[in-house]
Every structure is written in C-alpha cells, then in structure tokens.
Design a protein around this motif. Structure first.
Motif, PDB file in Angstrom:
ATOM      1  N   VAL A 203       5.786  16.589   7.466  1.00  0.00           N
ATOM      2  CA  VAL A 203       6.307  15.465   6.691  1.00  0.00           C
ATOM      3  C   VAL A 203       6.841  14.444   7.694  1.00  0.00           C
ATOM      4  N   VAL A 204       6.267  13.262   7.687  1.00  0.00           N
ATOM      5  CA  VAL A 204       6.648  12.238   8.653  1.00  0.00           C
ATOM      6  C   VAL A 204       6.967  10.960   7.892  1.00  0.00           C
ATOM      7  N   GLU A 205       8.107  10.357   8.215  1.00  0.00           N
ATOM      8  CA  GLU A 205       8.481   9.097   7.577  1.00  0.00           C
ATOM      9  C   GLU A 205       7.396   8.049   7.816  1.00  0.00           C
ATOM     10  N   GLY A 206       6.986   7.393   6.754  1.00  0.00           N
ATOM     11  CA  GLY A 206       5.956   6.368   6.857  1.00  0.00           C
ATOM     12  C   GLY A 206       4.556   6.843   6.539  1.00  0.00           C
ATOM     13  N   ALA A 207       4.345   8.166   6.450  1.00  0.00           N
ATOM     14  CA  ALA A 207       3.013   8.698   6.143  1.00  0.00           C
ATOM     15  C   ALA A 207       2.642   8.353   4.701  1.00  0.00           C
ATOM     16  N   PRO A 208       1.344   8.225   4.416  1.00  0.00           N
ATOM     17  CA  PRO A 208       0.213   8.335   5.340  1.00  0.00           C
ATOM     18  C   PRO A 208       0.032   7.060   6.163  1.00  0.00           C
ATOM     19  N   PHE A 209      -0.703   7.199   7.278  1.00  0.00           N
ATOM     20  CA  PHE A 209      -0.874   6.107   8.230  1.00  0.00           C
ATOM     21  C   PHE A 209      -2.320   5.618   8.242  1.00  0.00           C
ATOM     22  N   ASP A 210      -2.477   4.331   8.434  1.00  0.00           N
ATOM     23  CA  ASP A 210      -3.831   3.788   8.568  1.00  0.00           C
ATOM     24  C   ASP A 210      -4.510   4.319   9.825  1.00  0.00           C
ATOM     25  N   LEU A 211      -3.721   4.578  10.863  1.00  0.00           N
ATOM     26  CA  LEU A 211      -4.246   5.113  12.107  1.00  0.00           C
ATOM     27  C   LEU A 211      -3.300   6.154  12.658  1.00  0.00           C
ATOM     28  N   VAL A 212      -3.849   7.303  13.029  1.00  0.00           N
ATOM     29  CA  VAL A 212      -3.111   8.294  13.812  1.00  0.00           C
ATOM     30  C   VAL A 212      -3.760   8.338  15.185  1.00  0.00           C
ATOM     31  N   LEU A 213      -2.981   7.989  16.203  1.00  0.00           N
ATOM     32  CA  LEU A 213      -3.450   8.025  17.584  1.00  0.00           C
ATOM     33  C   LEU A 213      -2.805   9.230  18.253  1.00  0.00           C
ATOM     34  N   ASN A 214      -3.627  10.231  18.561  1.00  0.00           N
ATOM     35  CA  ASN A 214      -3.129  11.490  19.108  1.00  0.00           C
ATOM     36  C   ASN A 214      -3.385  11.526  20.610  1.00  0.00           C
ATOM     37  N   LEU A 215      -2.316  11.506  21.392  1.00  0.00           N
ATOM     38  CA  LEU A 215      -2.424  11.418  22.845  1.00  0.00           C
ATOM     39  C   LEU A 215      -2.072  12.716  23.544  1.00  0.00           C
ATOM     40  N   VAL A 216      -1.969  13.804  22.793  1.00  0.00           N
ATOM     41  CA  VAL A 216      -1.650  15.097  23.391  1.00  0.00           C
ATOM     42  C   VAL A 216      -2.725  16.107  23.018  1.00  0.00           C
ATOM     43  N   LEU A 226      -2.934  16.563  11.746  1.00  0.00           N
ATOM     44  CA  LEU A 226      -2.770  15.144  12.032  1.00  0.00           C
ATOM     45  C   LEU A 226      -3.747  14.300  11.214  1.00  0.00           C
ATOM     46  N   VAL A 227      -4.974  14.784  11.074  1.00  0.00           N
ATOM     47  CA  VAL A 227      -5.945  14.081  10.227  1.00  0.00           C
ATOM     48  C   VAL A 227      -5.419  13.994   8.795  1.00  0.00           C
ATOM     49  N   GLY A 228      -4.683  15.028   8.391  1.00  0.00           N
ATOM     50  CA  GLY A 228      -4.101  15.021   7.050  1.00  0.00           C
ATOM     51  C   GLY A 228      -3.048  13.951   6.852  1.00  0.00           C
ATOM     52  N   LEU A 229      -2.533  13.391   7.943  1.00  0.00           N
ATOM     53  CA  LEU A 229      -1.547  12.325   7.844  1.00  0.00           C
ATOM     54  C   LEU A 229      -2.183  10.940   7.751  1.00  0.00           C
ATOM     55  N   VAL A 230      -3.514  10.884   7.835  1.00  0.00           N
ATOM     56  CA  VAL A 230      -4.228   9.616   7.768  1.00  0.00           C
ATOM     57  C   VAL A 230      -4.424   9.212   6.313  1.00  0.00           C
ATOM     58  N   ALA A 231      -4.200   7.941   6.029  1.00  0.00           N
ATOM     59  CA  ALA A 231      -4.400   7.421   4.677  1.00  0.00           C
ATOM     60  C   ALA A 231      -5.883   7.362   4.339  1.00  0.00           C
ATOM     61  N   ASP A 232      -6.202   7.361   3.064  1.00  0.00           N
ATOM     62  CA  ASP A 232      -7.594   7.213   2.642  1.00  0.00           C
ATOM     63  C   ASP A 232      -8.186   5.955   3.280  1.00  0.00           C
ATOM     64  N   GLY A 233      -9.371   6.113   3.866  1.00  0.00           N
ATOM     65  CA  GLY A 233     -10.018   4.983   4.521  1.00  0.00           C
ATOM     66  C   GLY A 233      -9.533   4.716   5.927  1.00  0.00           C
ATOM     67  N   GLY A 234      -8.608   5.528   6.422  1.00  0.00           N
ATOM     68  CA  GLY A 234      -8.046   5.330   7.748  1.00  0.00           C
ATOM     69  C   GLY A 234      -8.780   6.104   8.825  1.00  0.00           C
ATOM     70  N   MET A 235      -8.121   6.259   9.983  1.00  0.00           N
ATOM     71  CA  MET A 235      -8.815   6.830  11.130  1.00  0.00           C
ATOM     72  C   MET A 235      -7.866   7.638  12.001  1.00  0.00           C
ATOM     73  N   HIS A 236      -8.424   8.713  12.584  1.00  0.00           N
ATOM     74  CA  HIS A 236      -7.745   9.507  13.606  1.00  0.00           C
ATOM     75  C   HIS A 236      -8.498   9.310  14.912  1.00  0.00           C
ATOM     76  N   VAL A 237      -7.775   8.897  15.958  1.00  0.00           N
ATOM     77  CA  VAL A 237      -8.367   8.735  17.287  1.00  0.00           C
ATOM     78  C   VAL A 237      -7.586   9.594  18.259  1.00  0.00           C
ATOM     79  N   GLY A 238      -8.292  10.388  19.053  1.00  0.00           N
ATOM     80  CA  GLY A 238      -7.639  11.240  20.035  1.00  0.00           C
ATOM     81  C   GLY A 238      -8.154  10.997  21.432  1.00  0.00           C
ATOM     82  N   THR A 239      -7.310  11.271  22.416  1.00  0.00           N
ATOM     83  CA  THR A 239      -7.752  11.194  23.801  1.00  0.00           C
ATOM     84  C   THR A 239      -8.286  12.529  24.291  1.00  0.00           C
ATOM     85  N   MET A 240      -7.881  13.619  23.652  1.00  0.00           N
ATOM     86  CA  MET A 240      -8.313  14.945  24.089  1.00  0.00           C
ATOM     87  C   MET A 240      -9.073  15.694  23.005  1.00  0.00           C
TER      88      MET A 240
END
Length: 311
Positions: A203-216, A226-240
C-alpha cells in the motif's frame, strides 16, 4: 600512462594498477586527458563476466564508461573538437574506458562539459543521467500531471529521475532510506516512503501510478507487486528487471538499456549549468581505490556516486 586494467573476468581482485601505452586517436576519434570517470554497476557486471554475450571486451581491458576531461589530440576527420576542449561523454562499453590518465573517445559521443561544476564531477552525469531521461521520456513518454513512483530514488539514477520527473510536471513518489530521504525531497519528490515490503500487495500513498520506475534488483514476485501498483494504461520500467505486462489492464512493461547520446547529454549539461539539474557526488577517490568500490558494489554496500580521478 597509469591505468586500471583486468586481463580476465573475476572478482574485484582482478583489477590491477599498471602502466600501459598512451593511445593515439584514429579517424573520428579524440584523445582525452581524463579528469574523472565514475563507477557504474555495469562496470562490475562487465568485469565479472556477467554480460559477455552483449558486451564482449578484449583483454586487457580498462574499465570506466563515463568520462570527463580535456581533449589533447584529435584524429583525422574530427572538426567539432579541438585540443583544450572540456568534454564529457559515455564511452562505448566494449572499448577501453576512462580509468586511466588518457582515453580514446569517438568524437560523436562527446558533449561540451558543464562549466558550473568541477570537470571531474561531470563524470557523474552521462550514464545515469541518460538512463533516467531515456526511461522517463523515451520509454514511458512521461507527461505533465502524471504520477510516478521511483523505487530506489536514493541511488544515482534515482536522483536524476526524481529531478527530471518533477521538472516535467509529474507528481513524484519515491522510495528512499532515511539517509537519502532529505536529498530526494530536495530533488522534488512530493512523497518519500521507506523500503517497500513487496512480499504481498504493498500500500503506497498515491497509488496507482501512471509510471513505476524500478531502479533496484527485484525478484519475479516483487516485480509483479510493483506492476500491480501501475494504473490501468500505465507502464512499469526497470533497469534490472522487466516484469510481465498486464494486457487486461493495458499495463506495459519495459527494461531500459542506456545508449550514448551526445545531443541528449548536451541538454542535461545545459540544465546543470542553468542550475535546474543537480549533480550529486558522494565520494572522490584515486585510481588505486577503484577495486574497493567494485568490491563494495558486489557486496551490496555501494552508496552514492563515486568519482575516480587518475591524477
């Protein structure tokens, strides 16, 4: 010239302080006297042999993808650089890097270095700054008013990602440790939370998010959370990690692989010089300290951006 090299893949102890011949620029190349390079996790991955299929290097190899320094010699066909120019750039990952007194660089990868910070510190900008920009605006097409969760905002990429997203008019929520929370807020995050428990449905304040940027680095299940925290039509981008898209909700996923881009780097430099983009440097070390930085990264103890100065 003095340099750090390794002649086979392995742990940090394969890095050796040595003297090697000073290179001569070929067509399209310049010789740069190195003021600074910086450590990036990909340096350790290349050294360890974990990326041999995509980044094959020739031994002995000099690490250091970021470079900031002064042009001392130009090769045939180079017209836009001259001796004395202060430059910054992201070097080709398969070529010898900047953990040395001098390095060859294709002229096309270099931008004029920022004038408002020490030249060596400019080496903290290319790889991580380009990664943040390309993730936010090229992959995710971030727009004003959208919401972003930056997971791992206390790291080097995260610092730039928070700044760039906030300056673009996004609403930024960031995860950061107590040690870096104040800096992350100063960079423009509107909400800062601690480490996320991704074992269930966080549970994260502000969720769901248009973009989740995962840097870990996250496991398959943690990435799915983390993908579950993305809003409908949004995106998850990861570096790893990438994560599985959710077609039913229109959620896309992608992994960012940074590329060198001198024109984009020049835009980041402009922002540094106009005071809108802050370059954070945690530590400055000589060449002989580079192996210890690699070792700390391997053990998960690395904190902040480290600048390596050969002189």
């Amino acid at each position: 010239m003095h340099a750090i090299t390794f002649d086979h893949h392995g742990d940090s102890d394969v890095l050796t302080e040595t003297d090697i011949p000073r290179p001569t620029p070929g067509p399209g190349e310049v010789l740069v006297e190195v003021a600074g390079t910086s450590f990036n996790p990909v340096d350790a991955a290349i050294r360890g042999g974990w990326l041999t299929e995509v980044i094959p290097v020739t031994f002995p190899h000099v690490p250091g993808i970021d470079v900031a320094g002064t042009v001392v010699e130009v090769g045939d066909g180079v017209q836009d650089r001259a001796p004395g120019d202060a430059v910054v750039g992201m070097l080709p990952m398969v070529a010898d890097g900047a953990a040395a007194e001098f390095v060859l660089a294709p002229a096309e990868v270099l931008a004029t270095a920022p004038a408002s910070i020490p030249l060596a510190d400019a080496a903290a900008l290319p790889v991580v700054g380009l990664t943040a920009w390309q993730a936010l605006f090229e992959l995710a097409d971030l727009r004003p008013g959208q919401s972003v969760l930056v997971n791992g905002a206390g790291g080097a990429v995260g610092g730039y990602a928070v700044q760039l997203a906030a300056q673009a008019g996004a609403h930024v929520t960031a995860t950061a440790s107590d040690r870096s929370a104040a800096a992350v807020r100063a960079h423009g995050a509107q909400h800062v939370v601690g480490h996320l428990d991704l074992s269930g449905s966080p549970v994260v304040e502000g969720a769901p998010f248009d973009l989740v940027l995962n840097l870990v680095s996250t496991s398959e299940d943690e990435t799915a959370a983390l993908v579950g925290l993305v809003a409908d039509g949004g995106m998850h981008v990861g570096t790893m990690t990438t994560g599985e898209p959710d077609a039913a909700r229109g959620v896309r996923t992608a992994r960012v692989f940074v590329r060198s881009d001198a024109a984009l780097l020049a835009e980041l430099v402009r922002r540094v010089d106009d005071g809108t983009l802050t370059v954070d440097v945690a530590q400055r070390i000589p060449l002989r300290g580079l192996a210890a930085v690699h070792d700390a990264s391997d053990a998960g103890r690395a904190t902040g951006k480290v600048i390596v100065t050969p002189r």
